[in-house]
Design a protein around this motif. Structure first.
Motif, PDB file in Angstrom:
ATOM      1  N   ASP A 242       0.931  -1.210   0.089  1.00 56.74           N
ATOM      2  CA  ASP A 242      -0.134  -0.020   0.055  1.00 56.74           C
ATOM      3  C   ASP A 242       0.989   1.332  -0.064  1.00 56.74           C
ATOM      4  N   GLU A 243       1.971   1.288   0.992  1.00 59.10           N
ATOM      5  CA  GLU A 243       2.674   2.347   0.925  1.00 59.10           C
ATOM      6  C   GLU A 243       3.658   2.486  -0.333  1.00 59.10           C
ATOM      7  N   LEU A 244       4.177   1.302  -0.800  1.00 58.41           N
ATOM      8  CA  LEU A 244       4.591   1.543  -2.213  1.00 58.41           C
ATOM      9  C   LEU A 244       3.881   2.335  -3.418  1.00 58.41           C
ATOM     10  N   VAL A 245       2.658   1.833  -3.495  1.00 58.37           N
ATOM     11  CA  VAL A 245       1.519   2.274  -4.362  1.00 58.37           C
ATOM     12  C   VAL A 245       1.414   4.080  -4.191  1.00 58.37           C
ATOM     13  N   VAL A 246       1.566   4.320  -3.044  1.00 61.56           N
ATOM     14  CA  VAL A 246       1.479   5.696  -2.604  1.00 61.56           C
ATOM     15  C   VAL A 246       2.767   6.419  -3.210  1.00 61.56           C
ATOM     16  N   SER A 247       3.826   5.824  -2.689  1.00 55.07           N
ATOM     17  CA  SER A 247       5.214   6.435  -2.982  1.00 55.07           C
ATOM     18  C   SER A 247       5.254   6.640  -4.514  1.00 55.07           C
ATOM     19  N   LEU A 248       5.075   5.606  -5.265  1.00 54.37           N
ATOM     20  CA  LEU A 248       5.157   5.608  -6.703  1.00 54.37           C
ATOM     21  C   LEU A 248       4.262   6.577  -7.239  1.00 54.37           C
ATOM     22  N   GLU A 249       2.956   6.674  -6.932  1.00 54.76           N
ATOM     23  CA  GLU A 249       2.056   7.387  -7.480  1.00 54.76           C
ATOM     24  C   GLU A 249       2.337   9.270  -7.012  1.00 54.76           C
ATOM     25  N   GLU A 250       3.191   9.274  -5.937  1.00 54.94           N
ATOM     26  CA  GLU A 250       3.574  10.602  -5.710  1.00 54.94           C
ATOM     27  C   GLU A 250       4.684  10.997  -6.562  1.00 54.94           C
ATOM     28  N   GLY A 251       5.515   9.990  -7.236  1.00 54.33           N
ATOM     29  CA  GLY A 251       6.364  10.413  -8.250  1.00 54.33           C
ATOM     30  C   GLY A 251       6.047  10.270  -9.599  1.00 54.33           C
ATOM     31  N   ASP A 252       4.540  10.372  -9.889  1.00 54.17           N
ATOM     32  CA  ASP A 252       4.100  10.294 -11.192  1.00 54.17           C
ATOM     33  C   ASP A 252       4.344   8.857 -11.831  1.00 54.17           C
ATOM     34  N   VAL A 253       4.379   7.814 -10.997  1.00 54.87           N
ATOM     35  CA  VAL A 253       4.603   6.391 -11.553  1.00 54.87           C
ATOM     36  C   VAL A 253       3.288   5.432 -11.278  1.00 54.87           C
ATOM     37  N   ALA A 254       2.827   5.074 -12.171  1.00 54.91           N
ATOM     38  CA  ALA A 254       1.473   4.410 -11.954  1.00 54.91           C
ATOM     39  C   ALA A 254       1.768   3.031 -11.815  1.00 54.91           C
ATOM     40  N   VAL A 255       0.862   2.149 -11.090  1.00 58.66           N
ATOM     41  CA  VAL A 255       0.928   0.710 -10.482  1.00 58.66           C
ATOM     42  C   VAL A 255       0.230   0.066 -11.411  1.00 58.66           C
ATOM     43  N   ARG A 256       0.571  -0.833 -12.235  1.00 53.32           N
ATOM     44  CA  ARG A 256      -0.265  -1.960 -13.202  1.00 53.32           C
ATOM     45  C   ARG A 256      -0.898  -2.558 -12.533  1.00 53.32           C
ATOM     46  N   ASP A 257       0.041  -3.300 -11.466  1.00 57.88           N
ATOM     47  CA  ASP A 257      -0.620  -4.465 -10.522  1.00 57.88           C
ATOM     48  C   ASP A 257       0.123  -4.474  -9.429  1.00 57.88           C
ATOM     49  N   ALA A 258      -0.175  -5.273  -8.341  1.00 56.18           N
ATOM     50  CA  ALA A 258       0.699  -5.559  -7.331  1.00 56.18           C
ATOM     51  C   ALA A 258       0.254  -7.044  -7.210  1.00 56.18           C
ATOM     52  N   VAL A 259       1.144  -7.895  -7.024  1.00 54.57           N
ATOM     53  CA  VAL A 259       0.941  -9.473  -6.902  1.00 54.57           C
ATOM     54  C   VAL A 259       1.523 -10.103  -5.944  1.00 54.57           C
ATOM     55  N   TYR A 260       1.246 -11.127  -5.186  1.00 57.36           N
ATOM     56  CA  TYR A 260       1.749 -11.847  -4.084  1.00 57.36           C
ATOM     57  C   TYR A 260       1.811 -13.175  -4.867  1.00 57.36           C
ATOM     58  N   THR A 261       2.834 -14.000  -4.986  1.00 59.31           N
ATOM     59  CA  THR A 261       3.293 -15.305  -5.284  1.00 59.31           C
ATOM     60  C   THR A 261       4.000 -16.263  -4.317  1.00 59.31           C
ATOM     61  N   ASP A 262       3.576 -17.495  -4.179  1.00 61.41           N
ATOM     62  CA  ASP A 262       4.349 -18.287  -3.264  1.00 61.41           C
ATOM     63  C   ASP A 262       5.090 -19.203  -4.345  1.00 61.41           C
ATOM     64  N   GLY A 263       5.356 -18.876  -5.609  1.00 66.86           N
ATOM     65  CA  GLY A 263       6.122 -19.527  -6.568  1.00 66.86           C
ATOM     66  C   GLY A 263       5.154 -20.190  -7.394  1.00 66.86           C
ATOM     67  N   SER A 264       4.051 -20.828  -7.050  1.00 71.75           N
ATOM     68  CA  SER A 264       3.408 -21.548  -7.759  1.00 71.75           C
ATOM     69  C   SER A 264       1.948 -20.973  -8.377  1.00 71.75           C
ATOM     70  N   SER A 265       1.390 -20.161  -7.575  1.00 78.00           N
ATOM     71  CA  SER A 265       0.363 -19.514  -7.794  1.00 78.00           C
ATOM     72  C   SER A 265       0.362 -17.982  -7.571  1.00 78.00           C
ATOM     73  N   ARG A 266      -0.398 -17.028  -7.878  1.00 79.59           N
ATOM     74  CA  ARG A 266      -0.497 -15.683  -7.795  1.00 79.59           C
ATOM     75  C   ARG A 266      -1.679 -15.102  -7.204  1.00 79.59           C
ATOM     76  N   TRP A 267      -1.675 -14.014  -6.496  1.00 84.28           N
ATOM     77  CA  TRP A 267      -2.988 -13.341  -6.025  1.00 84.28           C
ATOM     78  C   TRP A 267      -2.798 -11.946  -6.427  1.00 84.28           C
ATOM     79  N   SER A 268      -3.593 -11.305  -6.617  1.00 86.53           N
ATOM     80  CA  SER A 268      -3.590  -9.809  -6.818  1.00 86.53           C
ATOM     81  C   SER A 268      -3.887  -8.949  -5.639  1.00 86.53           C
ATOM     82  N   TYR A 269      -3.112  -7.991  -5.220  1.00 80.88           N
ATOM     83  CA  TYR A 269      -3.429  -7.053  -4.252  1.00 80.88           C
ATOM     84  C   TYR A 269      -4.730  -5.916  -4.526  1.00 80.88           C
TER      85      TYR A 269
END
Length: 326
Positions: A130-157
């Motif tokens: 959440d803080e990464l998204v905020v910090s990036l957007e403050e620098g005019d960098v959009a977040v296309r997606d944020a994902v968690y993975t255990d190496g086998s599957s993925r989940w989107s934040y």
């Protein structure tokens, strides 16, 4: 300030990562056509399978109508779980800053962990993301997606739609992993088996005592008078240039180790290396061999040279390992 929860409101569930409609080009022209391919490619881009890590993949367009390309990949250890606050915000700001400086326009955040998330709890490191998204957007960098993975599957934040992001996660197909691995291998990008293996590649070689002892003698024999020193430098530059291009025996390696301790020799060799971009592998092989047999207390010059060669070859993880050895 949007944050992860704001990503949901901003429409991430409808567009996902968007790779099916717009390809992202990775190293060597590899087209990452799906979210699965992006997640599968991250270990190859980092250089080893990340463990308990956060990886930022920075994207940018080389032209207004061109595809997004991977401009910068950054990895750091996932901090110990902490409540949201000043520490988490500072870590996020420090991580976002290189992306802003690199001029990326979008970032994909991938968090690597070893546990399968509970369906009724938020994903690991959610406050940091959440803080990464905020910090990036403050620098005019959009977040296309944020994902968690255990190496086998993925989940989107940023997606809570079970039709595309089910609570149990989406399995990353073996086909995606195989295709990505084959493409990276075809372009000469060899992923190490682990972060530790990168360190092991240039660890001291117990069987290299002959070169190590000869290098110590060569260092002690470095001339001190101006005339002799200039002649010695010329000899070392000539011989070391040959060793980095074609290899050498124990004597040549030991004399090259001694030569690289001299800043004039080292700077000349560095300049020569920059004039032959794309042909670093022989130099990497020779410098790796030298790093493994450098006498104690004299590693820094040779290891730093190796780091530069690895960096020029696009091997960021191995460059970092060489710097740590220095």
């Amino acid at each position: 300030m949007v944050g992860v929860r704001g990503l949901v409101e901003a429409g991430i569930p409808e567009r996902g990562m968007g790779f099916e409609s717009e390809e992202v080009w990775g190293r060597g022209g590899l087209a990452l056509r799906s979210a699965d391919m992006v997640v599968a490619a991250v270990p190859h881009m980092v250089g080893f399978p990340p463990e308990d890590s956060v990886v930022l993949v920075g994207l940018a367009r080389e032209s207004a109508d061109g595809p997004s390309t991977v401009r910068l990949v950054q990895r750091f250890d996932t901090p110990d779980e902490q409540p949201p606050g000043e520490v988490t915000s500072r870590v996020a700001g420090d991580a976002a800053a290189p992306m802003v400086r690199a001029g990326v326009s979008e970032v994909v955040v991938v968090v690597f962990g070893s546990t399968v998330p509970d369906a009724d709890r938020e994903l690991p490191a959610a406050s940091l993301v959440d803080e990464l998204v905020v910090s990036l957007e403050e620098g005019d960098v959009a977040v296309r997606d944020a994902v968690y993975t255990d190496g086998s599957s993925r989940w989107s934040y940023g997606c809570d739609d079970p039709s595309c992001c089910p609570p149990e996660g989406r399995l990353i197909p073996d086909e995606a992993r195989t295709l990505v691995a084959a493409e990276f291998a075809a372009h000469g990008a060899a992923m190490a088996s682990s972060r530790q293996s990168l360190t092991d590649e240039i660890a001291p070689d117990p069987g290299a005592s002959e070169v190590r002892e000869a290098a110590a003698v060569a260092v002690d024999s470095t001339p001190t008078t101006p005339t002799e020193l200039e002649a010695w430098r010329d000899d070392r530059i000539t011989e070391t240039t040959h060793v980095l291009a074609s290899g050498g025996d124990a004597g040549a390696l030991s004399r090259s180790i001694a030569g690289l301790r001299d800043i004039r020799v080292r700077d000349t060799i560095l300049w020569e290396m920059t004039q032959h971009a794309g042909r670093q592998q022989p130099a990497i092989d020779a410098l790796s061999a030298m790093v493994r047999c450098v006498p104690d207390g004299q590693v820094a010059p040779t290891a730093t040279m190796l780091a530069v060669a690895q960096w020029m070859a696009g091997e960021g993880a191995r460059a970092n390992a060489a710097l740590a050895r220095a």
